[in-house]
Write a protein that holds these residues in place. Structure first.
Motif, short mmCIF file in Angstrom:
data_model
loop_
_atom_site.label_atom_id
_atom_site.label_comp_id
_atom_site.label_asym_id
_atom_site.label_seq_id
_atom_site.Cartn_x
_atom_site.Cartn_y
_atom_site.Cartn_z
N UNK A 220 0.65 -1.22 0.00
CA UNK A 220 -0.07 0.06 -0.19
C UNK A 220 0.93 1.22 0.26
N UNK A 221 1.92 1.32 0.82
CA UNK A 221 2.64 2.50 0.79
C UNK A 221 3.49 2.73 -0.62
N UNK A 222 4.18 1.77 -1.12
CA UNK A 222 4.60 1.71 -2.32
C UNK A 222 3.94 2.13 -3.23
N UNK A 223 2.56 1.52 -3.39
CA UNK A 223 1.39 2.11 -4.42
C UNK A 223 1.04 3.45 -4.22
N UNK A 224 1.10 4.13 -3.10
CA UNK A 224 0.94 5.45 -2.94
C UNK A 224 2.13 6.27 -3.34
N UNK A 225 3.26 5.89 -3.06
CA UNK A 225 4.42 6.72 -3.78
C UNK A 225 4.64 6.80 -5.22
N UNK A 226 4.24 5.45 -5.90
CA UNK A 226 3.81 5.68 -7.36
C UNK A 226 2.97 6.27 -7.92
N UNK A 227 1.78 6.47 -7.07
CA UNK A 227 0.67 7.26 -7.46
C UNK A 227 1.14 8.55 -7.50
N UNK A 228 1.64 8.86 -6.38
CA UNK A 228 2.11 10.63 -6.16
C UNK A 228 3.22 10.71 -7.19
N UNK A 229 3.95 9.96 -7.81
CA UNK A 229 4.80 10.12 -8.78
C UNK A 229 4.18 10.50 -10.01
N UNK A 230 3.15 9.80 -10.45
CA UNK A 230 2.37 10.21 -11.65
C UNK A 230 2.06 11.90 -11.78
#
Length: 315
Positions: A220-230
């Motif tokens: 979940x945290x990694x997915x959030x960081x990836x989403x923020x990167x977008x």
């Protein structure tokens, strides 16, 4: 197609609440509470209950109420947005679930079209109108996944959802270039949630609001960081997406394609591979689940392929 503006600010990386199932097929509510706390600490954009991976189709009404009460209580205390899934193949049960969810004041409520006998468009409109009345002003998200009895095209979704202004979002599978063109034509007024492992593509196309995300199942945290990167570096996010898809295609999809496991089994496998919480891989009877040892074998593979999703990995 409706011309009414209804785009809702609900967006981003939404983590699925997965049910911890004990050996005796009961729901381990103590572990469920721990899972919610972990997802809140991961600072995801939101948490949603009772999607397919949440096994909405295989729980009693007493269990349904307890799950939603636990989610709402913990999220309210932490200021975490949440969406409740009132999904159930039986329309009467679904309507009653929705009515009981309304007092919990989620950001939105997710529903499916009744699924034993596929609805015609007029029947679907009538269903959504009654659901809208029962929702008492809470926005609705229509969940129309690839395994639904009837998968609606973008134009059909516009026809069905257009007369029901409370339907502000749709969770659906994406497709090819023609699908994106049709979606831009018919569904631009809706918050669209596509599969998590395609989110960067959907964001670049200007279509996706977010994902009720299988990538969040993995971490979940990694997915959030990836989403923020977008928001700041879409090209790097797309490059990570290509490796996420390669991992899914090579190591996760074969469990469904070659061995017949359900999507819920795959999502629980992802959570076990990610190793971020105590959910486990077990599904409730009669559905088969993937053994924990498969997750252990894949953990080194996924951290090597996708280090960006595992910022806290020690090696």
């Amino acid at each position: 197609m409706t011309t009414q503006t209804r785009r809702h600010p609900i967006a981003g990386n939404w983590a699925s609440l997965l049910l911890p199932i004990a050996d005796d097929d009961t729901i381990d509510f103590g572990t469920l509470g721990t899972e919610i706390d972990i997802l809140i600490a991961a600072d995801v954009d939101g948490i949603y209950s009772n999607g397919t991976a949440g096994e909405f189709h295989n729980q009693t009404e007493t269990e349904y109420d307890r799950i939603q009460d636990m989610l709402a209580g913990r999220c309210d205390a932490a200021g975490m947005p949440f969406v409740i899934g009132a999904c159930q193949p039986d329309p009467i049960i679904m309507l009653n679930r929705l009515r009981r969810a309304v007092p919990l004041k989620p950001l939105a409520i997710q529903v499916i079209l009744p699924d034993w006998w596929p609805l015609t468009n007029p029947e679907a409109i009538e269903f959504l109108k009654r659901v809208t009345d029962a929702a008492d002003g809470i926005p609705l998200i229509l969940y129309n996944p690839p395994h639904a009895k009837r998968v609606l095209s973008p134009s059909e979704l516009a026809d069905v959802c257009g007369p029901c202004p409370s339907v502000v979002g749709i969770k659906l599978a994406d497709g090819d270039a023609d699908w994106y063109a049709q979606t831009k034509r018919h569904l631009k007024e809706y918050a669209l949630f596509i599969p998590g492992h395609h989110l960067a593509t959907g964001i670049k196309q200007g279509i996706a609001a977010g994902a009720f995300s299988n990538v969040a199942c993995l971490n979940p945290r990694g997915a959030q960081l990836w989403t923020d990167m977008m928001r700041t570096d879409i090209e790097t996010a797309l490059q990570i997406e290509s490796r996420i898809c390669a991992f899914m295609d090579d190591h996760i999809v074969p469990f469904r394609r070659d061995h017949g496991y359900s999507n819920a089994a795959l999502d629980k496998l992802l959570a076990a591979v990610g190793g971020w919480g105590p959910v486990g891989t077990r599904l409730r009877w009669p559905y088969r689940f993937i053994e924990q040892r498969a997750a252990s074998r894949l953990r080194g593979t996924v951290t090597a392929m996708l280090p960006e999703l595992f910022p806290d990995a020690s090696d």
